[in-house]
Design an enzyme around this catalytic site. Sequence first.
Site, short mmCIF file in Angstrom:
data_model
loop_
_atom_site.label_atom_id
_atom_site.label_comp_id
_atom_site.label_asym_id
_atom_site.label_seq_id
_atom_site.Cartn_x
_atom_site.Cartn_y
_atom_site.Cartn_z
CE LYS A 86 -3.63 -0.52 2.39
NZ LYS A 86 -4.49 -0.77 3.56
NE ARG B 2 -6.60 2.60 4.55
CZ ARG B 2 -6.93 2.66 3.26
NH1 ARG B 2 -6.50 3.65 2.50
NH2 ARG B 2 -7.67 1.71 2.72
N GLY C 106 -8.49 -6.93 4.55
CA GLY C 106 -9.31 -7.03 5.74
C GLY C 106 -8.70 -7.78 6.89
CG MET D 283 -2.87 -7.35 9.27
SD MET D 283 -1.15 -7.03 8.90
CE MET D 283 -1.23 -6.51 7.19
NE ARG E 117 -5.84 -4.37 -3.33
CZ ARG E 117 -6.43 -4.42 -2.16
NH1 ARG E 117 -5.74 -4.23 -1.06
NH2 ARG E 117 -7.72 -4.66 -2.06
CG HIS F 46 -14.23 -9.33 4.00
ND1 HIS F 46 -14.66 -10.61 4.30
CD2 HIS F 46 -12.98 -9.23 4.48
CE1 HIS F 46 -13.69 -11.25 4.93
NE2 HIS F 46 -12.67 -10.43 5.05
NE ARG G 79 1.39 -44.79 -5.93
CZ ARG G 79 0.93 -43.76 -6.64
NH1 ARG G 79 0.18 -43.99 -7.72
NH2 ARG G 79 1.18 -42.53 -6.30
NE ARG H 222 6.24 -48.34 -5.55
CZ ARG H 222 5.56 -47.52 -4.77
NH1 ARG H 222 6.14 -46.41 -4.31
NH2 ARG H 222 4.30 -47.74 -4.46
CD GLU I 194 10.87 -45.72 -1.35
OE1 GLU I 194 9.74 -45.34 -1.02
OE2 GLU I 194 11.08 -46.68 -2.11
CB SER J 171 12.11 -42.40 -9.34
OG SER J 171 10.90 -41.71 -9.15
N GLY K 3 11.33 -40.74 -4.21
CA GLY K 3 10.01 -40.98 -3.62
C GLY K 3 9.84 -40.05 -2.43
CB THR K 4 9.34 -36.38 -2.30
OG1 THR K 4 8.21 -36.35 -3.17
CG2 THR K 4 10.59 -36.03 -3.08
CG ASN K 5 4.39 -39.14 -1.32
OD1 ASN K 5 4.55 -37.95 -1.50
ND2 ASN K 5 3.51 -39.86 -1.99
CG ASP K 6 7.54 -44.07 1.78
OD1 ASP K 6 6.57 -43.66 2.44
OD2 ASP K 6 7.60 -45.22 1.30
CB CYS L 1 7.50 -40.89 -8.63
SG CYS L 1 8.34 -41.90 -7.40
CE1 TYR M 271 10.27 -39.17 -13.47
CE2 TYR M 271 12.38 -39.41 -14.57
CZ TYR M 271 11.42 -39.90 -13.71
OH TYR M 271 11.59 -41.12 -13.09
#
Length: 888
Positions: free
Chosen positions: A23, A92, A101, A103, A336, A452, A574, A629, A761, A780, A782-785, A848, A868
């Site tokens: 602002k 303000r 809205g 703050m 803005r 709002h 899988r 896999r 992983e 590859s 395995g970012t979940n595990d 993956c 990839y």
Amino acid sequence: MVPKLVYDFAEGNKDMKDLLGGKGANLAEMTNLGLPVPPGFIISAEACKVFLTTGAMPAELADEIDHHVAALEQKMGKKLGQADDPLLVSVRSGAKFSMPGMMETVLNVGLNDDSVNGLAHQSGNPRFAWDAYRRLIQMFGKTVLDMPGDVFEDAIEAAKDAKNTTNDLDLDADDLRKLVDMFKTAVRDHTGRDFPQDPREQMDLAIAAVFGSWNSERAVLYRRQERIPADLGTAVNICSMVFGNLGMDSGTGVAFTRDPSSGQPGVYGDYLQNAQGEDVVAGIRNTVPLADLEQIDKKSYDDLMAIMAKLEGHYRDLCDIEFTVERGKLWMLQTRVGKRTAGAAFRIATSLVDEGMISIDEALQRVTGAQLAQLMFPRFDADAEKHLLTKAIGASPGAACGKVVFTSAAAVEAAKRGEKVVLVRRETNPDDLHGMIAAQGILTSRGGKTSHAAVVARGMGKTCVCGAEELRVDISAKTIQVNGTSVSEGDVISIDGTTGEVFLGEVPVVPSPVVQYFEGTLDPASGDDLVASVHRLISHADGVRRLEVRTNADTGDDSARARRFGAQGIGLCRTEHMFLGERREAIERLILAEEDAERHAALAELEPLQREDFCEILKAMDGQPVTIRLIDPPLHEFLPSMEELAVKVALAEERGEDPGRDATLLAAVRRLHEQNPMLGLRGVRLGLVIPGLFAMQVRAIASAAARLKKQGLDPRPEIMIPLVGAVQELELARDEVAKVLREVSEAEGVDVHSPIGTMIELPRAALTAGQIAESAEFFSFGTNDLTQTTWGFSRDDVEGAFFSCYLEKGIFAVSPFESIDTDGVGALVKIGAERGRETRPDLKLGVCGEHGGDPDSIHFFHQVGLDYVSCSPFRVPVARLEAGRAAL
């Protein structure tokens, strides 16, 4: 030298948002453009950071404020709170990123029991002066003194009831003078102190309140929702007041240089005569369309149109503008780059390219994968039978169905129960943010496209319909009355945020045109401007991106759909998903086998089933890589639960019956039971411990590839060994895989060579990636595990247990399963990539986990040099777009 903390408007510019907030930086920019901005100054976000850290203002701040107040008084020719002709200011908030809205703001600072009379005399309008004073006390009470807003609102409603009116404008000067007395008494009763009469004390307390509001519950929630960093702090803008409530020749409004809902050029916005800005944003009084200002005040309208054109040309984007007309004089209070719907973002970006304002590269940077995902949601079926309740203002597009709720608390509770709801309010305010997030959509009876509800819903991509004046919303009775129809809490309604239509009951939905385009059933040249815009930008993204985009798919149908959506192969197939449903008994026989002959028979039964699955998938992805896999989860996951079997066996024995197979299964489950199966017998360990399991799967893959090759197709399987922690594990598994591939190639007379790689992983795998790469042709991640093993928690167990607490306490800005933890998990990905390529420079690297479809994570994977990303079919277009944006 101590850096300065306070800046005059003329000292800043639009590129100083980090220091002056959005602002303040834009007020400075407009000032330097020569636009009519009321004079003022900005207290920087650095002062806020000190306040939030120490609980006190920086020592040098008071003197700097004194200096700028004196300069402002000299410029205006009057002093702050001067009794006979007071200078009044607004205080303000203004953070780097827009937080509408969330703050605090305090207007009319400088009024007191003496200066209100001077304002009445100078303006010639006692009603205006007393209205300004009651607004100050009301806002100051809520914002600075933390008083409940109902105290003031109930008093106003009582005053209107006494005059038998529903309109604030019907309250005269005497009524407002009485309200001021009531408000001052309420302040004393609730706080134990009088409303401060010293103008400078008012200002200082208001500044502290604005700083403190950075950490208010709603501001924290909004930042978490929008992924805004918590350490930025807010600047404070001190601006001399101009008044839109001096009479019918005054007013206030909000304008957009293009329609923020559709992106179409034109005159869009709201105007309200004899009002201050809070009246427009709160939606308390219904506005008139901005175009009506031409008839109300032609000069101000013409001036505004010229300024809007100038600002859009200067910012080269949709501008959101707040303005006030004071007795025929136009003043600019804020501008803005405006929030917009997803559809508007794509249309505006390509329109600006066509108009020569921006390049196609910049247009791609103006849209996001999250916005593209919104455009892929279904919409209402135009041909379905519908019961129209009313039609209002479509403020944020989308199709939302759900049970009616009337409070934010009810919306949150319903969402916890898994119910879909539509939040219905007369108007929303910042305290409704929890409910707005929980609801499928928002419906209000008041307000317009700049209320709002509309602004916040657009920012969140939430469906919203505003200004449904025909609705009679009774919060206490929990009912809506509209055109003779009564709707109660719990009844289902459907709202269309594009058309503004509200329907009784659930309306069927159909695929969006954007999905039809990706499916190939809608030509981008069909005349649909949204589809044309999406086509242009995603085509450009495909042209500039380095990252390939694959999909996670386990069936032929999913594979084919992902390919239509632009997938360049499969990054994760899988195989365990092929053992579910009717095939579960076959895998159960493998698990229960006690002799080699039983095990071989079970494997022989499973192999042709797997081979047919692989044929479908490889055929759908003909010519594209398919990373398969081998079986990963622990075997107990394929058996019934121990509790369920124990009950069945106990009941059978109690009846004197033979539990039969259930008893055998129960014994197997108990034998396989692990305290922490996530870290137990799974992945490569299964292949090494259960003879023939991996060989059966590889034989099925190779046989499927051989069959397709004989048909003249080009199957490209890649075999991935899961959960490797040591290179020795991979070497043993790789030898077995390579042996089977050779055997099938010889038996079929077809070369079915397949790259052999592994899934990274485990932290140890990432750290020893240099060794593992000696036996792996690809990684590859395995970012979940990898997230689970790095953080040391199981996703299934902890997300519902304490993640909400961690988010509230700021330990997580976002769930590490939703967006990659770049400092921890991401560092392991980077290490694994670098060490793997040191050993094997041509090592193929991909990801993956679900992070492969998350926009922020995709940018990280681009930076660390992966080849990839892979994600669910529906997220493939999102990943394509974000991979292009990452390249720019």
